[in-house]
Design an enzyme around this catalytic site. Structure first.
Site, PDB file in Angstrom:
ATOM      1  N   ASP A 153      66.558 -44.721 -14.142  1.00  0.00           N
ATOM      2  CA  ASP A 153      67.171 -46.135 -14.676  1.00  0.00           C
ATOM      3  C   ASP A 153      67.241 -46.199 -16.064  1.00  0.00           C
ATOM      4  O   ASP A 153      66.659 -45.466 -16.687  1.00  0.00           O
ATOM      5  CB  ASP A 153      65.966 -47.199 -14.054  1.00  0.00           C
TER       6      ASP A 153
HETATM    7  N1  URA Z   1      62.214 -44.590  -9.262  1.00  0.00           N
HETATM    8  C1  URA Z   1      62.580 -45.653 -10.088  1.00  0.00           C
HETATM    9  O1  URA Z   1      62.347 -46.882  -9.573  1.00  0.00           O
HETATM   10  N2  URA Z   1      63.407 -45.791 -11.082  1.00  0.00           N
HETATM   11  C2  URA Z   1      63.785 -44.316 -11.703  1.00  0.00           C
HETATM   12  O2  URA Z   1      64.411 -44.267 -12.743  1.00  0.00           O
HETATM   13  C3  URA Z   1      63.341 -43.091 -10.840  1.00  0.00           C
HETATM   14  C4  URA Z   1      62.859 -43.361  -9.960  1.00  0.00           C
END
Ligand code: URA
Length: 231
Positions: free
Chosen positions: A102
């Protein structure tokens, strides 16, 4: 390897154009005009001249990056992407990214021109384990361990595969999952009435994030590291 594949892999032109230009005599292999763009060559030994220029062949590239916050794990976006962090030399290649993070997450990203490897790393059937460092808003409860092991229902038709949680202190832990659903770690903790406030991926398969890499830095992987990622 086909000569048109070699030329297009270093992004000089499309295979369609190469075919047309080869017919016009614009392709020279070891000093001889070659009109057949599907001709097999050894990209490391043969000299290829296309449209008057020597084509330099690069083997697949494999990069480990410590993704910083605020950039998108994508090869194209309106906003700044991890590709924008690369030196212009690398930006001309066609990278695939293994398992997006993310925008506000940090840590290990693998970028490679070898699409097959990237596919294997992210394929849910291969069960490649990813390890995340997680900081939470509220304290970890005793039942989390069991819930992770049992699987957490993220939606009506999706329950996570058994996963592990390892407590570091009251509000931080490591999480080990083999899947990579959208916002998976955050959603798992949401279902446990908690909230992720920091998330960093520290390992994919057998490849751990190099602790010397600052956020935003990257390095090419060694052959050993590449061979061992999904062993
Ligand atoms: N899980 C998440 O919620 N975000 C990420 O960036 C990676 C795994």
């Amino acid at each position: 390897m086909r000569v048109d594949k070699m030329i297009s892999s270093v992004k000089i032109d499309t295979r369609k154009n190469i075919k047309r230009n080869a017919k016009k005599g614009e392709l020279i292999i070891n000093g001889e005009i070659e009109k057949d763009s599907s001709k097999k060559i050894d990209p490391l030994k043969d000299e290829i001249i296309y449209m008057g220029e020597v084509v330099e062949y690069f083997k697949d590239l494999y990069i480990m990056m410590n993704k910083p916050k605020g950039v998108i794990s994508s090869t194209k976006d309106k906003e700044e992407t991890v590709i924008d962090l690369l030196d212009p030399f690398y930006q001309k290649f066609n990278f695939n990214i293994a398992g997006r993070l993310d925008k506000d997450s940090t840590g290990l990203l693998i970028l490679s021109t070898n699409g097959k490897l990237i596919h294997d790393i992210i394929s849910p059937n291969k069960d490649i384990e990813k390890k995340y460092y997680v900081k939470l808003k509220d304290p970890i409860k005793d039942d989390y361990k069991e819930k992770f092991e049992q699987g957490i229902e993220l939606s009506k038709d999706f329950v996570t595969k058994p996963s592990k949680i390892e407590k570091i202190d009251d509000k931080s832990c490591y999480v080990y999952i083999t899947e990579g659903k959208f916002h998976q770690v955050k959603r798992m903790f949401e279902k446990l009435d908690n909230e992720v406030i920091e998330l960093k991926r520290v390992r994919i398969g057998n490849l751990s994030l190099d602790p010397h890499l600052e956020e935003g830095e990257y390095k090419e992987l060694t052959e050993d590291e590449i061979m061992n990622i999904i062993k």
